[in-house]
Design a protein around this motif. Structure first.
Motif, PDB file in Angstrom:
ATOM      1  N   LEU B  55       0.947  -0.927  -0.022  1.00  0.00           N
ATOM      2  CA  LEU B  55      -0.225  -0.015  -0.127  1.00  0.00           C
ATOM      3  C   LEU B  55       0.752   1.098   0.176  1.00  0.00           C
ATOM      4  O   LEU B  55       0.794   2.298  -0.485  1.00  0.00           O
ATOM      5  N   LEU B  58       1.534   2.239  -3.222  1.00  0.00           N
ATOM      6  CA  LEU B  58       0.738   3.421  -4.757  1.00  0.00           C
ATOM      7  C   LEU B  58       1.033   5.019  -4.108  1.00  0.00           C
ATOM      8  O   LEU B  58       0.640   5.213  -3.269  1.00  0.00           O
ATOM      9  N   ASN B  59      -0.332   5.570  -4.997  1.00  0.00           N
ATOM     10  CA  ASN B  59      -0.635   6.791  -4.737  1.00  0.00           C
ATOM     11  C   ASN B  59      -1.485   6.875  -4.217  1.00  0.00           C
ATOM     12  O   ASN B  59      -2.297   5.895  -3.509  1.00  0.00           O
ATOM     13  N   LYS B  60      -2.368   8.313  -3.759  1.00  0.00           N
ATOM     14  CA  LYS B  60      -3.327   8.710  -3.009  1.00  0.00           C
ATOM     15  C   LYS B  60      -4.436   7.628  -3.396  1.00  0.00           C
ATOM     16  O   LYS B  60      -4.795   7.256  -2.829  1.00  0.00           O
ATOM     17  N   SER B  61      -5.370   7.542  -4.695  1.00  0.00           N
ATOM     18  CA  SER B  61      -6.126   6.863  -4.888  1.00  0.00           C
ATOM     19  C   SER B  61      -5.915   5.307  -5.385  1.00  0.00           C
ATOM     20  O   SER B  61      -6.773   4.570  -5.544  1.00  0.00           O
ATOM     21  N   MET B  62      -4.619   4.884  -4.485  1.00  0.00           N
ATOM     22  CA  MET B  62      -3.882   3.508  -5.422  1.00  0.00           C
ATOM     23  C   MET B  62      -4.642   2.739  -6.521  1.00  0.00           C
ATOM     24  O   MET B  62      -4.997   1.970  -6.344  1.00  0.00           O
ATOM     25  N   ARG B  64      -1.786   3.223  -8.965  1.00  0.00           N
ATOM     26  CA  ARG B  64      -0.306   3.088  -9.728  1.00  0.00           C
ATOM     27  C   ARG B  64       0.670   3.416  -8.421  1.00  0.00           C
ATOM     28  O   ARG B  64       0.267   3.767  -7.544  1.00  0.00           O
ATOM     29  N   ASN B 274      -8.751   9.712   4.361  1.00  0.00           N
ATOM     30  CA  ASN B 274      -8.675   8.341   3.218  1.00  0.00           C
ATOM     31  C   ASN B 274      -6.975   8.514   2.167  1.00  0.00           C
ATOM     32  O   ASN B 274      -7.573   8.910   1.116  1.00  0.00           O
ATOM     33  N   ASP B 275      -5.866   8.580   2.522  1.00  0.00           N
ATOM     34  CA  ASP B 275      -5.199   8.625   2.286  1.00  0.00           C
ATOM     35  C   ASP B 275      -4.507   7.211   2.990  1.00  0.00           C
ATOM     36  O   ASP B 275      -3.161   7.530   3.673  1.00  0.00           O
ATOM     37  N   ILE B 276      -4.705   6.283   2.140  1.00  0.00           N
ATOM     38  CA  ILE B 276      -3.982   5.315   3.592  1.00  0.00           C
ATOM     39  C   ILE B 276      -2.380   4.835   2.222  1.00  0.00           C
ATOM     40  O   ILE B 276      -1.806   4.098   3.317  1.00  0.00           O
ATOM     41  N   PRO B 277      -2.266   5.495   1.512  1.00  0.00           N
ATOM     42  CA  PRO B 277      -0.970   4.870   1.287  1.00  0.00           C
ATOM     43  C   PRO B 277      -0.425   5.929   2.161  1.00  0.00           C
ATOM     44  O   PRO B 277       1.076   5.025   2.761  1.00  0.00           O
ATOM     45  N   LEU B 278      -0.345   7.089   2.741  1.00  0.00           N
ATOM     46  CA  LEU B 278       0.514   7.738   3.373  1.00  0.00           C
ATOM     47  C   LEU B 278       0.648   7.005   4.248  1.00  0.00           C
ATOM     48  O   LEU B 278       1.027   7.072   5.289  1.00  0.00           O
TER      49      LEU B 278
END
Lengths: 448, 313
Positions: B55, B58-62, B64, B274-278
């Motif tokens: 995770l 990935l980018n913010k929208s997951m 990329r 809602n920024d799961i990657p960060l």
């Protein structure tokens, strides 16, 4: 007496005959012929409100022959938020889930577009208010259907007696129980609120406006920013926080903060409710939940509480509005049934019943639904909710708008506005330094 | 004679092979018994750990893969470095006080007569036994901004109220205090068990040599407790660094983000914003810090054990 002998051969023949007949006749039409549907609704805090929603759903399910499962998920402890995050990751779970404010946009890629449902619903109900459209249609497509339960205004809930006695404001003369707002309501401005805040503070009944990072705090200061024309990021995604309007809003906020409770910086969404119910405060910004609890726990306070629109600023009267939605996951196996249920729950009749069940707490997102009689009847004091639904002179707003959705969501959830004010009020930052800090935060929010 | 020797050798061989078979069978049974736990660890620890690594890339929208870009982004954020600093202050401050208080309490309880010791041990363990989410809620009511029970007491004694959760520095103190209150009994019980295992002869010899109480503490007790101190500190450091509930319930990271620790900030970014990657990146940042601490402390424990084994030999 005839004896039946069931040989293995005849059993196999019989079974295969039944299977072939079944296949030829198609799916049998039983009680749940149209399949299953699983729904996760927001667990309403008003006792009995869930029952009306359940009844409406069951009526629909019986008619459509759907095997319907309903779960009520509380928002306390972020239970609903965590359920949504978990189902989004697992790509499995309910067909329909309740989502508030920013969530339809956050999960837009994982939600079934509902433009088809909304086309019919809008044709029948008329347009939604602008906040509902901004949040529910983040990429040009409706990603969720506006829900009545949970949608709310966050205007002031004032003590009639304390405002009159200590600030000389007759709130009933502006917003009377039996009719629309009078011309005197024009005097209800942020400057009038500031003067009243000072007087009530001196009298020992400070206004209960928090400076924390939770939703109630962000919504109140967000509406102040809008009233001053201050925006952090414009609709095209440009950072525009460094402006005279922002400086003016922050100057004003600094003055107002001086008359708020000393620990307002640590307030959460429950703090203002407790402040009003305890009788310590003359005004808070909140939906009627604080008043409803006071009816039970402190009736002598509740009967003096009046709900009315937010004050007017240089750019208009901005009323904070927070909508709830019902969204269908893209992985739902029964999307057609899900859409049918949401259309059923979006009728005027359904919304009116839901508003009545919520004792007037819920404010549907359709402008034509603002005339339900529940709001005129609730009390004591009778008519306290008459001016709670949006009025024509109010511009409904949500903090961080009109920024593009993904940026606005960060501004809102990370409470950039209240943190700017807190930096000035508590951290000793100058207004320019606080704006510079916000600019740096906003640059971070632009991350794709 | 030669025949007897050959028979002896054959028996020995058979015994050895039987012994080997037994050992293998025991190892197999041990593995099978551990298997449910191994599967549980794989499912609930290893898989989520690797998933959060995925995770974090990935980018913010997951949608990329962005490699280490999220980490690079974090390193440029002022708030991130503030959270690093606060996590260190919180974890190190709390562990130091927990260890000190636990050490003192263990000595006090150790010195109590055997009869009343059990009751005191039980009472002192109460904070550690109550679920922290529940006890922290009680603390929150004591600190509560508007109706603080502690301020009510202070007012009764003629003191000004303290902004326990409203002032960043008082708020930092408040969260550390609750963590110390909750964790000190764990240290106490570990040190008490270790104290009981120190041979009484060592103290007697020291006494004969004329050592006073302070010297006995420095030259007998502390060296004998060194390993258990190291292990408890390491364990507590890991748990305190990963703390979530106390900070979340008391301050939710405020005021002005000045009490956020890694876990609460990861939740704020990942779930609430809602920024799961960060959020995953922030939570992963704990891993290298704790890994380095674990290597140093465990190396010291290992060295010390070998020294003790050498002395015993």
């Amino acid at each position: 007496m005839t004896r039946w002998h069931l040989s293995r051969r005849s059993l196999l023949l019989g079974a295969s005959g039944v299977a072939v007949a079944g296949a030829m006749l198609g799916r049998p039409r039983g009680a749940y012929a149209a399949g299953k549907l699983s729904v996760g609704f927001w667990d309403h805090w008003v006792p009995g409100a869930n029952d009306t929603l359940t009844r409406l759903c069951r009526e629909w399910a019986a008619k459509e022959k759907i095997d319907l499962t309903i779960d009520y998920i509380p928002s306390q402890g972020n239970k609903l938020l965590l359920t949504i995050a978990a189902e989004a990751q697992a790509r499995s779970g309910h067909d329909i889930l309740a989502m508030n404010t920013w969530l339809p946009g956050s999960h837009a890629e994982r939600l079934e577009p509902v433009d088809d449902v909304m086309k019919d619903v809008l044709a029948k109900n008329g347009p939604t208010n602008p906040v509902v459209e901004y949040l529910g249609k983040p990429d040009g497509h409706w990603r969720a259907v506006p829900a009545t339960p949970g949608s709310q205004m966050k205007g002031p809930a004032s003590r009639i007696d304390l405002l009159k006695e200590h600030a000389g404001i007759d709130i009933l003369a502006m917003y009377p129980p039996d009719g629309p707002a009078t011309p005197a309501a024009e005097q209800w401005t942020w400057d009038a609120l500031l003067a009243a805040a000072e007087k009530c503070h001196k009298a020992g009944f400070p206004f209960g406006i928090g400076l924390g990072t939770t939703s109630d705090n962000v919504d109140t200061w967000g509406s102040l920013f809008h009233a001053f024309g201050a925006r952090l990021v414009d609709e095209k995604g440009n950072i525009v926080v460094k402006s005279d309007a922002t400086r003016a809003a922050l100057e004003f906020a600094k003055k107002l903060a001086a008359f708020l409770p000393a620990d307002a910086i640590a307030w959460d969404d429950g703090s203002n409710n407790r402040w009003l119910i305890s009788g310590k405060g003359a005004l808070i910004f909140n939906p009627p939940s604080a008043w409803a609890v006071a009816k039970r726990d402190a009736p002598q306070v509740a009967e003096k509480v009046w709900h009315h629109p937010a004050p007017k600023g240089p750019k208009g009267r901005f009323g904070p509005y927070l909508p709830y939605y019902w969204a269908i996951w893209s992985f739902s196996p029964n999307k057609s049934a899900a859409k049918s249920l949401l259309a059923h729950l979006s009728t005027r009749e359904a919304a009116e019943q839901l508003v009545a069940a919520s004792q007037g707490y819920d404010i549907p997102g359709y402008l034509s639904f603002n005339d339900f009689k529940t709001w005129n009847e609730e009390g004591p004091p009778r008519g306290t909710l008459r001016h709670y639904p949006p009025t024509k002179d109010q511009i409904l707003s949500i903090a961080a708008a009109p920024a593009p959705h993904k940026i606005a969501e960060q501004i809102y959830n990370q409470a950039t506005i209240t943190k700017m004010i807190a930096r000035i009020v508590q951290g000793g930052d100058s207004i320019d330094k606080a704006i510079a800090w916000a600019e740096s935060e906003l640059e971070g929010f632009m991350r794709g | 004679m030669a025949q007897a020797a050959a028979i002896g050798g054959a028996l020995e061989e058979r015994g050895a092979s039987r012994g080997g078979g037994l050992a293998r069978r025991r190892a197999r049974i041990a593995f099978l018994l551990c298997l449910p736990l191994i599967l549980l660890v794989l499912a609930l620890v290893i898989y989520p750990a690797f998933y959060s690594l995925h995770l974090a890339t990935l980018n913010k929208s997951m949608t990329r893969f962005v490699g280490l870009a999220n980490f690079a982004f974090l390193f440029k954020r002022e708030t991130f470095w503030m959270v690093v600093e606060q996590s260190v202050i919180f974890a190190v401050g709390a562990v130091v006080f927990k260890a000190l208080i636990g050490f003192v309490l263990a000595h006090l309880v150790h010195r109590l007569p055997q009869r009343g010791q059990r009751a005191w041990r039980g009472m002192l363990l109460v904070p550690w036994v109550i679920p922290p989410a529940m006890s922290t809620l009680v603390w929150w009511w004591m600190y509560e901004p508007s109706y603080s029970a502690l301020n009510w007491l202070l007012a009764g004694m003629g003191f000004a109220p303290v902004p326990w959760l409203g002032d960043p520095y008082w708020a930092r103190f408040a969260v550390i205090l609750v963590n110390v209150w909750y964790g000190a009994p764990f240290f106490m019980i570990m040190y008490l068990a270790a104290l009981k295992s120190v041979p009484a002869e060592l103290y007697e010899s020291a006494e004969i040599d004329g050592a006073n109480a302070w010297q006995k503490l420095i030259y007998v007790t502390l060296p004998m407790l060194r390993n258990i101190i190291a292990i408890t500190v390491l364990f507590s450091l890991i748990v305190t660094f990963a703390n979530f509930d106390i900070v979340r319930i008391l301050t939710a990271g405020g005021p002005r983000d000045m009490t956020h620790v890694f876990a609460t900030w990861a939740f704020k970014l990942g779930i609430e914003s809602n920024d799961i990657p960060l959020g995953a990146c922030v939570s992963l940042f704990m891993f290298p810090i704790l890994g380095i601490a674990a290597v140093f402390i465990l190396r010291d424990v290992h060295r010390r054990s070998r020294e003790l084994a050498g002395v015993a030999a």
